[in-house]
Write a protein that holds these residues in place. Structure first.
Motif, PDB file in Angstrom:
ATOM      1  N   CYS A 242       4.090   8.152 -10.242  1.00 24.00           N
ATOM      2  CA  CYS A 242       4.726   7.921  -8.728  1.00 24.00           C
ATOM      3  C   CYS A 242       3.944   7.168  -7.865  1.00 24.00           C
ATOM      4  N   ALA A 243       2.519   7.715  -8.035  1.00 21.54           N
ATOM      5  CA  ALA A 243       1.447   7.114  -7.219  1.00 21.54           C
ATOM      6  C   ALA A 243       1.496   5.693  -7.517  1.00 21.54           C
ATOM      7  N   TYR A 244       1.355   4.998  -8.555  1.00 24.85           N
ATOM      8  CA  TYR A 244       1.443   3.767  -8.892  1.00 24.85           C
ATOM      9  C   TYR A 244       2.643   2.951  -8.378  1.00 24.85           C
ATOM     10  N   ILE A 245       3.930   3.645  -8.636  1.00 25.65           N
ATOM     11  CA  ILE A 245       4.971   2.864  -8.151  1.00 25.65           C
ATOM     12  C   ILE A 245       5.162   2.869  -6.711  1.00 25.65           C
ATOM     13  N   GLY A 246       5.038   3.870  -5.826  1.00 26.47           N
ATOM     14  CA  GLY A 246       4.961   3.944  -4.566  1.00 26.47           C
ATOM     15  C   GLY A 246       3.933   2.925  -3.897  1.00 26.47           C
ATOM     16  N   SER A 247       2.710   2.901  -4.347  1.00 25.20           N
ATOM     17  CA  SER A 247       2.025   2.006  -4.004  1.00 25.20           C
ATOM     18  C   SER A 247       2.098   0.377  -4.035  1.00 25.20           C
ATOM     19  N   GLY A 248       2.734   0.372  -5.239  1.00 24.46           N
ATOM     20  CA  GLY A 248       3.199  -1.079  -5.486  1.00 24.46           C
ATOM     21  C   GLY A 248       4.241  -1.681  -4.611  1.00 24.46           C
ATOM     22  N   ILE A 249       5.241  -0.777  -4.486  1.00 20.47           N
ATOM     23  CA  ILE A 249       6.516  -1.243  -3.945  1.00 20.47           C
ATOM     24  C   ILE A 249       6.203  -1.190  -2.381  1.00 20.47           C
ATOM     25  N   HIS A 250       5.305  -0.417  -1.827  1.00 19.85           N
ATOM     26  CA  HIS A 250       5.298  -0.342  -0.302  1.00 19.85           C
ATOM     27  C   HIS A 250       4.516  -1.524   0.140  1.00 19.85           C
ATOM     28  N   LEU A 251       3.592  -2.315  -0.928  1.00 16.73           N
ATOM     29  CA  LEU A 251       2.834  -3.503  -0.468  1.00 16.73           C
ATOM     30  C   LEU A 251       3.637  -4.642  -0.386  1.00 16.73           C
ATOM     31  N   LEU A 252       5.072  -4.492  -0.742  1.00 14.80           N
ATOM     32  CA  LEU A 252       5.791  -5.940  -0.672  1.00 14.80           C
ATOM     33  C   LEU A 252       5.865  -6.172   0.797  1.00 14.80           C
ATOM     34  N   VAL A 253       5.857  -5.400   1.739  1.00 11.57           N
ATOM     35  CA  VAL A 253       5.836  -5.588   3.206  1.00 11.57           C
ATOM     36  C   VAL A 253       4.646  -6.471   3.622  1.00 11.57           C
ATOM     37  N   PRO A 254       3.401  -5.950   3.349  1.00 10.20           N
ATOM     38  CA  PRO A 254       2.459  -6.953   3.945  1.00 10.20           C
ATOM     39  C   PRO A 254       2.415  -7.949   3.224  1.00 10.20           C
TER      40      PRO A 254
END
Length: 440
Positions: A242-254
């Protein structure tokens, strides 16, 4: 068997505060310096988007491909190259990678069409592929675990600050000397830093900063560990996934906002290229400051409650979602830019907590590989698709319409972090139990 290689994952690596010597901070500064060069080489492209679009008559999809190909190469190659770096030597790998992306950036300056530029940009990505994971593994190996969120957030913020310099300096150089000189300047700075790093940082001096026998133990495990055991260590718990997935998806914004903000300001605010690049760099700087502040805040909040890192990551994602949903739908003007800026402050705030979670949930001997997996997720789920997907949508509904869809990414990331939080305490207890049985 995994238990044969289980190490302490949740407590401090026994490096006490007094043991954090001046050389450790020198290594940290130089490693972050190379990360600045990494992102300067990557993001200078965004500053010259309008010039390339005019010079080669490119569509937004083609422009986006020049940005996304770098993240794609990083995503595809980060894991195998990081595993090789654990075996071949992290310092030597860092020097080789930095030299490659600098020379590839010089190749961008010599490109004569979109195809040649795409190839050069791909080699920039190959050079950068494992740097983030290997660089942070070097840093974490010589500092206490209590500083992990702060160090990870600050290290990753180096990407934002490098983007600021790349966009601001690149835009200024391009306005006066042309876009080719902008790429050439970034290449020259990178090569200078490579030389300095090569002479100051060595594996032998790093080993002196690590606890007795830990460096040799970690290196030995890195060489002997089978692929099956490695994969078990990397994906041993639901919370680390979940840490891998959440980190990856949230970086789409920046990633999307950094790539397209100069064009947004150029098209919707009528700013010339140099001013648009300088103004966009402010938003990137705000993102970087947010990463540092949010990482430090997560460390402070989680001193007595380890689950609070997850709560912090969730909160940062939800705040970003709310602010950008509002800001990108406001009429053009100073107030819109202010609200967007506030949203950008939190847009990568979960990076520090995510890195700390991954470090806590994986053995030190595979931290470079663990951060490679995190980098893989960051690139394939967020950084790689962001620019080209936004450009593809922009060709159909306009750039503003495309950017208005971007804030939904951290909402999805918050869900992933919430699932991880529910499993975190049990996963840590289970890993500690495995470690205790392995020691016996």
């Amino acid at each position: 068997m995994l238990m044969q290689h289980v190490e302490h994952t949740t407590g401090d690596v026994p490096v006490k505060e007094a043991d954090v010597r001046a050389y450790a901070w020198v290594v940290f500064a130089l490693t972050v310096g190379l990360l600045l060069s990494d992102y300067m080489s990557r993001q200078v492209l965004n500053a010259v988007f309008p010039l390339l679009k005019a010079s080669w008559a490119l569509s937004d999809t083609q422009l986006g491909s020049l940005s996304s190909v770098v993240a794609l190469m990083v995503g595809v190659l980060t894991f195998p190259l990081s595993v090789l770096a654990d075996r071949w030597g992290r310092v030597k790998s860092i020097v080789l990678m930095a030299a490659m992306w600098s020379l590839a950036t010089l190749g961008c300056a010599l490109a004569t069409n979109h195809g040649e530029m795409l190839i050069a940009r791909a080699f920039v990505g190959i050079g950068e592929a494992a740097y983030g994971s290997v660089g942070i593994a070097v840093v974490l190996s010589i500092f206490p675990a209590r500083l992990r969120s702060t160090l990870t957030g600050t290290f990753m913020a180096g990407g934002a600050f490098g983007s600021v310099l790349g966009m601001a300096l690149g835009g200024t150089v391009a306005a006066h000397l042309g876009w080719r000189s902008a790429f050439g300047t970034m290449a020259a700075l990178g090569l200078v830093l490579v030389i300095v790093y090569r002479f100051i940082v060595t594996e032998k001096r790093l080993a002196l900063l690590q606890p007795a026998n830990v460096g040799r133990h970690v290196q030995g495990l890195g060489v002997r560990m089978s692929l099956r055991t490695l994969m078990k260590g990397l994906f041993s718990t639901r919370s680390v996934v979940c840490a891998y997935i959440g980190s990856g998806i949230h970086l789409l914004v920046p990633a999307a906002m950094w790539a397209w903000m100069p064009s947004f300001l150029n098209r919707y605010y009528g700013m010339p290229v140099s001013k648009a690049a300088m103004s966009a760099a402010v938003f990137v700087l705000i993102t970087g400051l947010g990463m540092v502040v949010c990482g430090n805040l997560a460390d402070r909040l989680s001193k007595r409650a380890r689950e609070r890192k997850w709560m912090a990551a969730i909160a940062f994602c939800l705040i970003c979602f709310a602010l950008l949903i509002i800001g990108l739908r406001m009429p053009a003007g100073p107030l819109q830019l202010a609200v967007i800026g506030l949203g950008m402050f939190f847009s990568a705030g979960a990076s520090g907590p995510s890195g700390a979670m991954v470090a806590n949930l994986t053995p030190p001997s595979i931290h470079a590989s663990a951060f490679a997996t995190l980098t893989l997720a960051n690139n394939l789920l967020g950084l790689a698709p962001a620019a080209i997907l936004t450009g593809f949508i922009a060709d159909r509904i306009g750039l503003l319409g495309a950017l208005q869809l971007v804030p939904f990414a951290p909402l999805v990331a918050a869900i992933a972090f919430f699932i991880g939080k529910r499993n975190y305490a049990g996963d840590l207890d289970r890993l500690d139990a495995l470690r205790e049985r392995a020691v016996r």
